[in-house]
Design a protein around this motif. Structure first.
Motif, PDB file in Angstrom:
ATOM      1  N   GLU A  15      36.633  45.217  40.605  1.00 15.30           N
ATOM      2  CA  GLU A  15      35.341  45.050  40.579  1.00 15.30           C
ATOM      3  C   GLU A  15      34.585  45.817  41.781  1.00 15.30           C
ATOM      4  OE1 GLU A  15      31.595  44.351  40.060  1.00 15.30           O
ATOM      5  OE2 GLU A  15      32.781  43.364  38.315  1.00 15.30           O
ATOM      6  N   ASP A  60      36.068  45.658  35.759  1.00 20.31           N
ATOM      7  CA  ASP A  60      34.364  45.911  35.275  1.00 20.31           C
ATOM      8  C   ASP A  60      34.503  47.290  34.605  1.00 20.31           C
ATOM      9  OD1 ASP A  60      31.639  45.794  35.050  1.00 20.31           O
ATOM     10  OD2 ASP A  60      31.229  46.180  37.243  1.00 20.31           O
ATOM     11  N   VAL A  61      33.403  47.691  33.554  1.00 21.09           N
ATOM     12  CA  VAL A  61      33.471  49.029  33.151  1.00 21.09           C
ATOM     13  C   VAL A  61      32.588  49.895  34.233  1.00 21.09           C
ATOM     14  CG1 VAL A  61      32.347  50.369  31.147  1.00 21.09           C
ATOM     15  CG2 VAL A  61      33.413  48.225  31.047  1.00 21.09           C
ATOM     16  N   ASN A  62      31.385  49.308  34.490  1.00 13.28           N
ATOM     17  CA  ASN A  62      30.784  50.472  35.512  1.00 13.28           C
ATOM     18  C   ASN A  62      31.035  50.233  37.106  1.00 13.28           C
ATOM     19  OD1 ASN A  62      28.980  51.007  33.365  1.00 13.28           O
ATOM     20  ND2 ASN A  62      28.002  48.948  33.393  1.00 13.28           N
ATOM     21  N   ASP A  68      35.512  55.152  35.337  1.00  8.90           N
ATOM     22  CA  ASP A  68      35.029  53.739  35.030  1.00  8.90           C
ATOM     23  C   ASP A  68      35.959  53.024  34.553  1.00  8.90           C
ATOM     24  OD1 ASP A  68      35.389  54.739  32.481  1.00  8.90           O
ATOM     25  OD2 ASP A  68      33.407  54.914  31.836  1.00  8.90           O
ATOM     26  N   THR A  88      35.097  44.131  31.200  1.00 11.68           N
ATOM     27  CA  THR A  88      33.915  43.347  31.427  1.00 11.68           C
ATOM     28  C   THR A  88      32.717  44.311  31.732  1.00 11.68           C
ATOM     29  OG1 THR A  88      32.925  41.390  32.063  1.00 11.68           O
ATOM     30  CG2 THR A  88      34.334  42.452  33.729  1.00 11.68           C
ATOM     31  N   SER A  89      31.609  43.938  31.251  1.00 13.96           N
ATOM     32  CA  SER A  89      30.312  44.618  31.611  1.00 13.96           C
ATOM     33  C   SER A  89      29.125  43.864  31.167  1.00 13.96           C
ATOM     34  CB  SER A  89      30.282  46.071  31.078  1.00 13.96           C
ATOM     35  OG  SER A  89      29.039  46.808  31.224  1.00 13.96           O
ATOM     36  N   ARG A  93      28.307  46.799  25.725  1.00 15.39           N
ATOM     37  CA  ARG A  93      29.376  46.205  24.963  1.00 15.39           C
ATOM     38  C   ARG A  93      30.437  47.132  24.312  1.00 15.39           C
ATOM     39  NH1 ARG A  93      27.094  42.132  27.029  1.00 15.39           N
ATOM     40  NH2 ARG A  93      26.039  40.727  25.946  1.00 15.39           N
ATOM     41  N   LYS A 108      29.530  40.235  30.520  1.00 19.13           N
ATOM     42  CA  LYS A 108      29.149  39.201  31.541  1.00 19.13           C
ATOM     43  C   LYS A 108      27.894  38.976  31.312  1.00 19.13           C
ATOM     44  CE  LYS A 108      30.832  42.077  35.584  1.00 19.13           C
ATOM     45  NZ  LYS A 108      30.637  43.045  36.624  1.00 19.13           N
TER      46      LYS A 108
END
Length: 124
Positions: A15, A60-62, A68, A88-89, A93, A108
């Motif tokens: 993250e 996290d995705v981003n 990523d 997660t993001s 989705r 999130k």
């Protein structure tokens, strides 16, 4: 008590937002996991190489950098197909088709204890 009964399962949390990272680490530690943290995909791969005991990835995705969370999950799955993958993001989705193997997506904001329970269930 045997040695195996006292071992804690290790989760790699990735993250880039420091407060979100601290919250995720705290929730997973409170649930009994050992946690290794990383601030981006490249750092996560270094940690993965250093720690063969990591059993799960929560990312996290981003994130900044060349990887990523989805690309990271794919690379982790190639290297360690036995690992549990949870992404997660807040911005998007993902469906099951976006995540390797039987990985899961948690939107999130998430409840850290629910994430811990999901990881525990996925580990069997």
């Amino acid at each position: 008590m045997s040695y195996l009964a006292t071992q804690r399962t290790t989760v790699l949390v990735v993250e880039d937002e420091p407060i979100v990272l601290m919250d995720a680490v705290q929730a997973l530690e409170d649930a009994g996991f050992e946690v290794v943290d990383a601030y981006d995909g490249e750092h996560a791969l270094m940690k993965l190489d250093e720690r063969p005991d990591i059993a799960a990835l929560f990312t996290d995705v981003n994130m900044p950098g060349r990887l990523d969370g989805v690309a990271l999950a794919r690379m982790v799955h190639e290297r360690r197909p036995d690992m549990v993958l949870v992404l997660t993001s807040a911005a998007m989705r993902l469906s099951g088709a976006d995540i390797p193997d039987d990985g899961r997506f948690v939107p999130k904001p998430y409840d850290g204890l629910q994430v811990a329970g999901l990881i525990r269930d996925m580990l069997g």
